[in-house]
Design a protein around this motif. Sequence first.
Motif, short mmCIF file in Angstrom:
data_model
loop_
_atom_site.label_atom_id
_atom_site.label_comp_id
_atom_site.label_asym_id
_atom_site.label_seq_id
_atom_site.Cartn_x
_atom_site.Cartn_y
_atom_site.Cartn_z
N ASP A 121 -7.53 5.84 1.82
CA ASP A 121 -7.21 4.48 2.25
C ASP A 121 -5.94 4.43 3.10
O ASP A 121 -5.74 3.48 3.86
CB ASP A 121 -7.07 3.54 1.04
CG ASP A 121 -6.23 4.13 -0.07
OD1 ASP A 121 -6.67 5.12 -0.66
OD2 ASP A 121 -5.13 3.61 -0.32
N THR A 171 0.78 -1.23 0.00
CA THR A 171 0.00 0.00 0.00
C THR A 171 0.82 1.29 0.00
O THR A 171 0.61 2.16 -0.84
CB THR A 171 -0.94 0.01 1.23
OG1 THR A 171 -0.15 -0.20 2.42
CG2 THR A 171 -1.99 -1.08 1.11
N VAL A 211 -9.34 -2.12 3.07
CA VAL A 211 -8.73 -1.09 2.21
C VAL A 211 -9.54 -0.90 0.93
O VAL A 211 -9.78 0.22 0.48
CB VAL A 211 -7.27 -1.45 1.88
CG1 VAL A 211 -6.69 -0.49 0.84
CG2 VAL A 211 -6.41 -1.42 3.14
#
Length: 361
Positions: free
Chosen positions: A265, A106, A249
């Motif tokens: 997110d 991420t 997410v």
Amino acid sequence: MNKLSNHQLFTLMFIFEIGSTTIFALGIGAKQDAWIVILLALVIGLIFMWIYTELQKSFPDKNYIGIAKLILGNKIGTIVVFMYMFNLLWHCARNTREFSELLLMTLFPTTPMYIILMLFIGVSIHILIKGIEVLARLSEVIFYAIIISMIVIYFLIYISGKLDFSNLLPILGEGGKPVLKELPTIIVFPFGEVFVFSMYWNMVYEKEQLRKTGVKVIFYSGVLLCMSVIIDICALGAEYTEIATIPLVETIKLINIEGVISNIDAIGVIMMFLGGFFKMTIYLNAINTIFTGIFRIKNVNLSLLCMGIFLLFFSILFEPNYAYHKWMVNYDSPYYAIIYTNIIPLILLLILFIKKKRIEF
């Protein structure tokens, strides 16, 4: 500094319970009935919390090492606790690895994993050297940050109009078999994992409030996790939730308020990272406490450093990838971890009751 207030214990246990569980859609093997799995596991978790605290109530000033030795005898008790240490080490390594993978996927896709792991473990060791009370005080701050963040995220998802509650239907459309199949995993992860606090409960000031604190943690965290999986299913659908790498997410990515509030997110990732950090740190300290207690090692900090180095290499080597990690959770919880978190504590309590009856007669 090894004393905890009941509020500190509550925040530590609560963050531990929701730590890595928000990464997964718990019970999603039961499709749209995953929330039922969590509620059933919640009830069973409350029963086991009574078992755990009943053991602690009988030996209020002992941790799990002392309790097992007093009930089973020195030799057998030491073996049981030593085996439990390996169970903790396994889950600590898995927890450390999954949050490193989370950050790689991420926020830091080009950062080498070992760098993230070194920082992750290094900060944990630094805090533990200062004392468990430092971690407890930090948990009191992080607790409110996590709760507020989750409430805000759920509210934004709702007003974004992305929730379709028909995704929860039909209830028990395939009968109760899928629910029962998923149940053993959720009993252990996360509710059974809280047994690690048997290494901490003797540190609490107000021991008479211990059971009440534990019950509140199981209930509130269970309700929150139930809400989380309901929102994931309503937003993504049961089928996509099951195959999504990190369902929460993916759900947060759907937030879009008039093009002004979107792409948040990262907040969800940071929230999950904080939970994972506390969970790993609590595991690591418990492992080191058992290790130094069994082998009577006086230099606790040096042992902690060595344990951290071992954890670093173990976390890197024992799993090839994240897909393997997600696959493995379906086997180590119901078939392996359940022995140490549920079956052995129940056996210990039964033996304790038998011994007490013999003394009475």
